[in-house]
Design a protein around this motif. Structure first.
Motif, PDB file in Angstrom:
ATOM      1  N   CYS A 283       0.863  -1.177   0.000  1.00 43.42           N
ATOM      2  CA  CYS A 283       0.000   0.000   0.000  1.00 43.42           C
ATOM      3  C   CYS A 283       0.903   1.232   0.000  1.00 43.42           C
TER       4      CYS A 283
ATOM      5  N   CYS B  74      -6.574   2.173   5.670  1.00 37.43           N
ATOM      6  CA  CYS B  74      -5.316   1.566   6.130  1.00 37.43           C
ATOM      7  C   CYS B  74      -5.412   0.993   7.531  1.00 37.43           C
TER       8      CYS B  74
ATOM      9  N   CYS C 291       0.305   3.216   3.737  1.00 35.41           N
ATOM     10  CA  CYS C 291       0.804   2.702   5.014  1.00 35.41           C
ATOM     11  C   CYS C 291       1.974   1.733   4.825  1.00 35.41           C
TER      12      CYS C 291
ATOM     13  N   HIS D 114      -4.794   0.745   0.305  1.00 32.58           N
ATOM     14  CA  HIS D 114      -5.937   0.162   1.008  1.00 32.58           C
ATOM     15  C   HIS D 114      -7.099   1.141   0.916  1.00 32.58           C
TER      16      HIS D 114
END
Ligand SMILES: [Zn+2]
Length: 167
Positions: free
Chosen positions: A73, A141, A76, A138
């Motif tokens: 991601c 996250c 994050c 995401h």
């Protein structure tokens, strides 16, 4: 020994051949497995390549590549699941003029000049690189915490099933 992934695209397409296989990302070229977004270099991708001739008598290769390749991601930097299933048709041309003309009249067209030996791996690698999103993230996250909360809510499919039964 002959490498089955090395094809003569003209013969392959004209004879309507089919080839399928599976690779872990780290068996492919570094431009794929060194990609900074890929979180699992052993994730597998599979492909099917089919040759044929279209209604204009042009030879083509139909390629479909799919896989489940976790990506980092970009918010994050934790892995997130990513599944793709991409298909494309590559039309084969004997010369530049034919290719240019066809590309001008159809901007969706993917074309390629005929070559004596084509490594199927290269086609599959290109397809994977095209499938990777520009900036994967995401949806949320904090997904671990969120997943637990969601378990207390009724499953939306259960609710739908309830609606069906009450009719
Ligand atoms: Zn994230």
């Amino acid at each position: 020994m002959l490498d089955p992934n090395l094809i003569d695209p003209e013969v392959f397409a004209a004879e309507g051949r089919c080839l399928q296989g599976k690779w872990a990302l780290n068996q492919l070229d570094g431009r794929v497995w060194l990609h900074e977004y890929l979180a699992d270099k052993q994730a597998e991708v599979s492909f099917v390549l089919k040759g044929g001739r279209d209604r204009w008598q042009r030879l083509y290769l139909d390629l479909s590549v799919k896989g489940d390749v976790p990506l980092f991601c970009q918010r994050c930097v934790k892995p997130m699941p990513f599944a793709f299933d991409e298909s494309s048709r590559i039309v084969l041309f004997a010369d530049d003029e034919g290719l240019d003309e066809a590309m001008l009249s159809d901007d969706e067209l993917e074309g390629m000049l005929l070559q004596k030996a084509l490594d199927v791996r290269t086609l599959v690698e290109d397809q994977i690189l095209m499938a990777i999103p520009f900036s994967p993230r995401h949806e949320d996250c904090g997904n671990d915490a969120l997943a637990e909360v969601n378990q207390d809510k009724p499953n939306p499919f259960a609710v739908l099933a309830g609606l069906k039964n009450s009719r």
